[in-house]
Scaffold this active site. Structure first.
Site, PDB file in Angstrom:
ATOM      1  N   THR A  12     -90.896  49.122 -29.015  1.00  0.00           N
ATOM      2  CA  THR A  12     -90.684  49.635 -27.664  1.00  0.00           C
ATOM      3  C   THR A  12     -89.543  48.863 -27.004  1.00  0.00           C
ATOM      4  O   THR A  12     -89.342  47.676 -27.272  1.00  0.00           O
ATOM      5  CB  THR A  12     -91.949  49.522 -26.791  1.00  0.00           C
ATOM      6  OG1 THR A  12     -92.209  48.154 -26.466  1.00  0.00           O
ATOM      7  CG2 THR A  12     -93.156  50.131 -27.494  1.00  0.00           C
ATOM      8  N   GLY A  17     -80.887  44.249 -26.465  1.00  0.00           N
ATOM      9  CA  GLY A  17     -81.456  42.907 -26.508  1.00  0.00           C
ATOM     10  C   GLY A  17     -82.353  42.608 -27.696  1.00  0.00           C
ATOM     11  O   GLY A  17     -82.029  42.918 -28.848  1.00  0.00           O
ATOM     12  N   GLY A  19     -85.256  43.876 -28.542  1.00  0.00           N
ATOM     13  CA  GLY A  19     -85.765  45.066 -29.221  1.00  0.00           C
ATOM     14  C   GLY A  19     -84.767  45.632 -30.216  1.00  0.00           C
ATOM     15  O   GLY A  19     -85.130  45.989 -31.342  1.00  0.00           O
ATOM     16  N   TYR A 148     -93.620  37.498 -13.221  1.00  0.00           N
ATOM     17  CA  TYR A 148     -93.248  37.567 -14.635  1.00  0.00           C
ATOM     18  C   TYR A 148     -94.154  36.677 -15.485  1.00  0.00           C
ATOM     19  O   TYR A 148     -94.691  37.112 -16.515  1.00  0.00           O
ATOM     20  CB  TYR A 148     -91.785  37.156 -14.795  1.00  0.00           C
ATOM     21  CG  TYR A 148     -91.248  37.309 -16.194  1.00  0.00           C
ATOM     22  CD1 TYR A 148     -90.921  38.565 -16.702  1.00  0.00           C
ATOM     23  CD2 TYR A 148     -91.059  36.201 -17.014  1.00  0.00           C
ATOM     24  CE1 TYR A 148     -90.425  38.708 -17.990  1.00  0.00           C
ATOM     25  CE2 TYR A 148     -90.565  36.334 -18.296  1.00  0.00           C
ATOM     26  CZ  TYR A 148     -90.245  37.600 -18.779  1.00  0.00           C
ATOM     27  OH  TYR A 148     -89.763  37.739 -20.055  1.00  0.00           O
TER      28      TYR A 148
END
Length: 248
Positions: A12, A17, A19, A148
């Protein structure tokens, strides 16, 4: 080395980056790879560059996750590797937090990751590997990072529970917690060039190895977790931050 030959992998947030780099690594090791993203042009471009399948899906929407699972099930039946990587970053002091920012971070990083796992469990082959992208901030307490950090700490909790629940099917569930990685995520957070430079120097000063990690470093670890060499590892969090968390 084609350690993952014959395996089907889903990444996903695979259009950029970590992924993107992980999709490239999984393919290089022989896997058939599917990447997802929420921007049509970006996912199509990345899929063409990588030579993989690209599917449009927003991890922040459970309806998209369910549609994605249905598509993958129809096209592939089962998968062997699930890398739940998509995430967003919002930096703010707790006193300045907005509901929209909170809902965005928790909606993608926690709720979205949770339901991605939930809806894909029926599609996981026995012996499959699930990897969450967490963060070294899950175990740190830095100002401005409350949303985060807490979303990533929640991921590590899910990971451990899922490792227990899925063990009867020999499905392994682990997480990778990077420190600073050279990606676009900070640029997308709205910082100025001067602020980005200050952040870069601040991070380097706190990393014993004195360097920023590369997306491919994470890709290699995800591939390792997904291969035969890690067949006795589940419920583990690997921190990859150049020693940054050791100095806290």
């Amino acid at each position: 080395m084609e350690n993952l030959k014959g395996k089907i992998a889903l990444v996903t947030g695979g259009n950029s980056g970590i992924g993107y780099a992980t999709a490239a690594e999984l393919k290089a090791q022989g896997a058939e790879v599917i990447i997802t993203g929420r921007r049509k042009e970006a996912i199509e471009k990345a899929a063409a560059e990588l030579g993989v399948t690209g599917l449009l899906a927003d991890q922040g929407k459970v309806s998209d996750i369910e549609e994605l699972a249905a598509q993958v099930g129809l096209r592939y039946g089962k998968i062997d590797i699930l890398f739940i990587n998509a995430g967003v970053l919002e930096m703010t002091l707790i006193e300045n937090a907005t509901e929209n920012a909170f809902d965005n971070v928790i909606g993608v990083n926690f709720k979205g990751a949770y339901f991605t796992l939930s809806r894909f469990i029926p599609l996981l082959n026995d012996g499959a590997s699930v990897v969450f992208l967490s963060s070294n901030t899950a175990g740190m307490s830095a100002a401005n990072s409350s949303m985060y950090s807490s979303s990533k700490a929640a991921l590590n909790s899910i990971m451990k529970t899922a490792a227990i629940e899925l063990a009867p099917s020999k499905i392994r569930v682990n997480s990778v917690s990077p420190g600073p990685i050279q990606t676009e995520i900070l640029n997308k957070a709205g910082y100025t060039e001067e602020q980005l430079t200050q952040i870069h120097h601040w991070m380097i000063d706190r990393i014993p190895l004195k360097k920023i990690g590369q997306p491919g470093d994470i890709g290699k670890m995800v591939a390792y977790f997904s291969g035969e060499a890690a067949n006795f590892i589940t419920g583990a969090e690997i921190i990859m931050d150049g020693g940054m968390s050791l100095k806290q």
